[in-house]
Design an enzyme around this catalytic site. Structure first.
Site, mmCIF file in Angstrom:
data_model
loop_
_atom_site.group_PDB
_atom_site.id
_atom_site.type_symbol
_atom_site.label_atom_id
_atom_site.label_comp_id
_atom_site.label_asym_id
_atom_site.label_seq_id
_atom_site.Cartn_x
_atom_site.Cartn_y
_atom_site.Cartn_z
ATOM 1 N N TYR A 72 -7.500 -15.384 -15.215
ATOM 2 C CA TYR A 72 -6.352 -15.825 -14.393
ATOM 3 C C TYR A 72 -5.041 -15.492 -15.093
ATOM 4 O O TYR A 72 -4.093 -15.007 -14.489
ATOM 5 C CB TYR A 72 -6.456 -17.335 -14.147
ATOM 6 C CG TYR A 72 -5.505 -17.843 -13.086
ATOM 7 C CD1 TYR A 72 -5.971 -18.144 -11.803
ATOM 8 C CD2 TYR A 72 -4.146 -18.039 -13.350
ATOM 9 C CE1 TYR A 72 -5.118 -18.605 -10.815
ATOM 10 C CE2 TYR A 72 -3.284 -18.501 -12.368
ATOM 11 C CZ TYR A 72 -3.771 -18.786 -11.103
ATOM 12 O OH TYR A 72 -2.915 -19.242 -10.137
ATOM 13 N N PHE A 124 11.250 1.859 5.969
ATOM 14 C CA PHE A 124 9.938 1.713 6.604
ATOM 15 C C PHE A 124 9.915 0.413 7.420
ATOM 16 O O PHE A 124 10.696 -0.489 7.164
ATOM 17 C CB PHE A 124 8.826 1.722 5.542
ATOM 18 C CG PHE A 124 7.462 1.614 6.164
ATOM 19 C CD1 PHE A 124 6.975 2.636 6.962
ATOM 20 C CD2 PHE A 124 6.690 0.477 5.997
ATOM 21 C CE1 PHE A 124 5.732 2.525 7.570
ATOM 22 C CE2 PHE A 124 5.441 0.364 6.609
ATOM 23 C CZ PHE A 124 4.965 1.391 7.391
ATOM 24 N N ASP A 125 9.024 0.321 8.408
ATOM 25 C CA ASP A 125 9.092 -0.836 9.327
ATOM 26 C C ASP A 125 8.937 -2.194 8.640
ATOM 27 O O ASP A 125 9.622 -3.143 9.005
ATOM 28 C CB ASP A 125 8.153 -0.682 10.531
ATOM 29 C CG ASP A 125 6.705 -0.504 10.164
ATOM 30 O OD1 ASP A 125 6.430 -0.195 8.991
ATOM 31 O OD2 ASP A 125 5.837 -0.642 11.043
ATOM 32 N N ASP A 214 11.743 2.657 -2.758
ATOM 33 C CA ASP A 214 10.491 2.312 -2.092
ATOM 34 C C ASP A 214 9.575 3.492 -2.384
ATOM 35 O O ASP A 214 9.750 4.585 -1.865
ATOM 36 C CB ASP A 214 10.735 2.128 -0.594
ATOM 37 C CG ASP A 214 9.445 1.917 0.182
ATOM 38 O OD1 ASP A 214 8.361 2.140 -0.388
ATOM 39 O OD2 ASP A 214 9.518 1.548 1.364
ATOM 40 N N ALA A 216 6.158 4.255 -2.234
ATOM 41 C CA ALA A 216 4.784 4.421 -1.755
ATOM 42 C C ALA A 216 4.222 5.830 -2.010
ATOM 43 O O ALA A 216 3.079 5.988 -2.396
ATOM 44 C CB ALA A 216 4.724 4.085 -0.270
ATOM 45 N N LYS A 257 -1.134 4.030 -1.275
ATOM 46 C CA LYS A 257 -0.884 5.442 -0.974
ATOM 47 C C LYS A 257 -1.093 6.245 -2.263
ATOM 48 O O LYS A 257 -2.190 6.645 -2.584
ATOM 49 C CB LYS A 257 0.539 5.637 -0.429
ATOM 50 C CG LYS A 257 0.708 5.189 1.010
ATOM 51 C CD LYS A 257 1.027 3.744 1.111
ATOM 52 C CE LYS A 257 1.497 3.336 2.480
ATOM 53 N NZ LYS A 257 1.625 1.865 2.581
ATOM 54 N N HIS A 449 4.415 -3.149 17.284
ATOM 55 C CA HIS A 449 3.437 -2.091 17.568
ATOM 56 C C HIS A 449 2.025 -2.432 17.120
ATOM 57 O O HIS A 449 1.064 -1.922 17.660
ATOM 58 C CB HIS A 449 3.884 -0.751 16.967
ATOM 59 C CG HIS A 449 3.894 -0.707 15.481
ATOM 60 N ND1 HIS A 449 4.765 -1.453 14.724
ATOM 61 C CD2 HIS A 449 3.125 -0.034 14.600
ATOM 62 C CE1 HIS A 449 4.534 -1.206 13.447
ATOM 63 N NE2 HIS A 449 3.543 -0.355 13.347
HETATM 64 N N1 F0G Z 1 7.018 1.489 2.253
HETATM 65 C C1 F0G Z 1 6.566 2.604 2.857
HETATM 66 C C2 F0G Z 1 7.368 3.864 2.764
HETATM 67 C C3 F0G Z 1 5.365 2.575 3.539
HETATM 68 O O1 F0G Z 1 4.931 3.678 4.127
HETATM 69 C C4 F0G Z 1 4.619 1.369 3.583
HETATM 70 C C5 F0G Z 1 3.358 1.300 4.296
HETATM 71 C C6 F0G Z 1 5.132 0.237 2.942
HETATM 72 C C7 F0G Z 1 6.330 0.339 2.283
HETATM 73 C C8 F0G Z 1 4.403 -1.078 2.942
HETATM 74 O O2 F0G Z 1 3.293 -1.033 2.145
HETATM 75 O O3 F0G Z 1 1.316 -1.289 3.666
HETATM 76 O O4 F0G Z 1 1.134 -1.678 1.217
HETATM 77 O O5 F0G Z 1 2.333 -3.284 2.644
HETATM 78 N N2 F0G Z 1 2.962 2.173 5.089
HETATM 79 C C9 F0G Z 1 1.717 2.241 5.770
HETATM 80 C C10 F0G Z 1 1.740 3.400 6.715
HETATM 81 C C11 F0G Z 1 1.232 0.979 6.363
HETATM 82 O O6 F0G Z 1 0.793 3.513 7.505
HETATM 83 O O7 F0G Z 1 2.642 4.232 6.647
HETATM 84 P P1 F0G Z 1 1.947 -1.857 2.442
#
Ligand code: F0G
Length: 459
Positions: A72, A124-125, A214, A216, A257, A449
């Site tokens: 832990y 990103f969304d 960000d 990813a 990713k 979505h």
């Molecule tokens: N930032 C970017 C650029 C992303 O593409 C994603 C996730 C996130 C943050 C959030 O990360 O999913 O680990 O919580 N993108 C996925 C996609 C879901 O399908 O493009 P997460």
């Protein structure tokens, strides 16, 4: 004769996938309210919903899982992960989280207040969601070139320095930080150049503002810098990554990713105050500071994944596969965001389903058609994903309307790419017969979505 290009790995384990009939798919899509997120995975033949958490781990990653330390507090695996992150990025402080959006939630709980403005390149969304749900504004400063899908420029993901400078000069006091998304997912998996990262840092310094990446798909971004930007052709990916992060104060990471794990994420920074501030939110939201929502074994695999995927061969295999699919679509004349991105092809639905009005969501309609055609699951990155304007509650039709075909890492072969391209061609060939789209019958207020329910019109 010159040898053709081939993958830099071979396959050690396989997972059967199954085809279905059009009749079955009609029924399943109806049951899923015409929202492919709600399909069962077994109802899908080739799954391009996302490249997130869907990659195949390597033998070294699986081996690393066996030595995961599940303590832990003070897990050995945490320190292995932290050391790898520091080696690659130079960041001292690391907070693990269960995925990328959790990293955003933890860090933004400390950094973002109501009334703030966060400039960046196509947030990103989930990033936008975490900003808007705190009654702040995600201000898009992406270069205008990104809006012209047929324009072939090498770094279409860039931040427009003029737009950024304008935002800072007008709203300086409301801006807690600048966010740069590498690669720019929403604009089509398009990279950001090193020159642009440097420019953003210079502008940020002028106004004394920190910069957050960000991250990813940071490794794919580094690959594009190596192959497209002058002066980087002889540098290793790891050297490029190190320089990229020298222009940032911190990062949020979805490790699903470019770290090629199925679940995981983190925050990393050199700013002690960000670390101290975020820490207090990590514990109640994610867990104690040396696991933050991850198993020890996941942190082990994450560390190995980061190491492997910052090697050129692995990235080249991956990005050439996306390019291969792009070239097939070129053969058939199917328009997509050019040039092919790092993780996906973004098909330009607006230019294909020209008879479907935007109020009937062309990209979502094309997503349904592609599934019905061959059981291929893409994902709408368009008017549905754009959500409604938080103030006027009107649909936002100002952006692009894409079907994203996201390619999981190390999962499908180029034969699968051929099937995808052929299925899309079949839909493309009958595009003029598709005159009606979809209508929303139920939607959530934010990030609709994922759960939206739709009716197919004119059926
Ligand atoms: N930032 C970017 C650029 C992303 O593409 C994603 C996730 C996130 C943050 C959030 O990360 O999913 O680990 O919580 N993108 C996925 C996609 C879901 O399908 O493009 P997460």
């Amino acid at each position: 004769m010159e040898l053709p290009f081939a993958e830099s790995w071979r396959i050690k384990m396989v997972e059967p996938i199954r085809k279905s009939t059009r009749e079955e798919r009609e029924k399943w899509l109806e049951e899923a309210h015409n929202n492919v997120f709600q399909l069962k995975a077994e109802q899908v033949y080739i799954d391009l919903l996302t490249d997130s958490g869907t990659g195949a781990m390597s033998d070294r990653q699986w081996a690393a899982m066996m030595v995961g330390d599940e303590s832990y507090g003070g897990s050995k695996s945490f320190f292995k992960m932290k050391d790898m992150i520091k080696k690659l990025t130079g960041f001292e402080y690391v907070i693990p989280t269960h995925q990328g959006r959790a990293a955003e939630n933890v860090l933004f709980s400390y950094l973002v207040k109501a009334g703030d403005i966060i400039p960046g390149n196509s947030h990103f969304d989930t990033t936008k969601g975490h900003i808007e749900s705190r009654k702040a504004v995600a201000l898009d400063c992406t270069v205008d070139e990104a809006k012209d899908t047929q324009l072939e420029v090498p770094f279409k993901g860039n931040v427009c320095p003029k737009k950024l400078e304008k935002a800072l000069s007008e709203h300086k006091d409301k801006i807690p930080f600048i966010i740069v998304t590498i690669t720019n997912n929403t604009a089509g998996g398009q990279p950001v150049s090193m020159e642009n990262l440097r420019q953003v840092k210079e502008i940020a310094d002028k106004y004394n503002k920190p910069v957050l990446f960000d991250s990813a798909r940071f490794a794919e971004n580094a690959y594009f810098i190596k192959v497209r930007e002058k002066g980087y052709e002889n540098k290793t990916i790891k050297e490029i990554v190190k320089e990229m992060y020298s222009y940032a104060d911190g990062m949020t990471m979805s490790a699903k990713k470019d770290a090629i794990v199925n679940m995981g994420g983190f925050i990393a920074t050199n700013k002690a105050e960000w670390y101290e501030g975020a820490k207090t939110f990590c514990i109640p939201f994610e867990g104690y500071l040396t696991y933050g929502g991850m198993n020890g074994r996941d942190m082990e695999a994450l560390a190995v994944g980061l190491d492997e995927n910052t090697e050129f061969d692995n990235l080249e295999t991956r990005i050439k596969q996306v390019e291969y699919l792009g070239k097939k679509l070129d053969e058939y004349g199917i328009p997509y965001q050019r040039p092919a991105g790092g993780h996906a092809i973004f098909v330009d639905a607006d230019k294909i389903l020209t008879c479907v009005p935007k109020e009937e969501f062309p990209a979502q309609t094309l997503t349904c058609e592609l599934y019905l055609e061959a059981g291929i699951r893409g994902c709408e990155i368009g008017y549905l994903l754009a959500d409604r304007d938080p103030v006027t509650r009107q649909n936002r039709f100002t952006g692009l309307d894409f079907v994203r075909l996201a390619i999981p890492r190390r999962v499908y072969t180029n034969n699968h790419m051929d099937v995808i391209a052929a299925a899309l061609k079949n839909v493309y060939d009958r595009r003029e017969q598709i005159t009606r789209g979809v209508e929303i019958t139920w939607e959530a207020e934010l990030m609709r979505h994922f759960t939206v329910q739709l009716k197919r019109l004119g059926k």
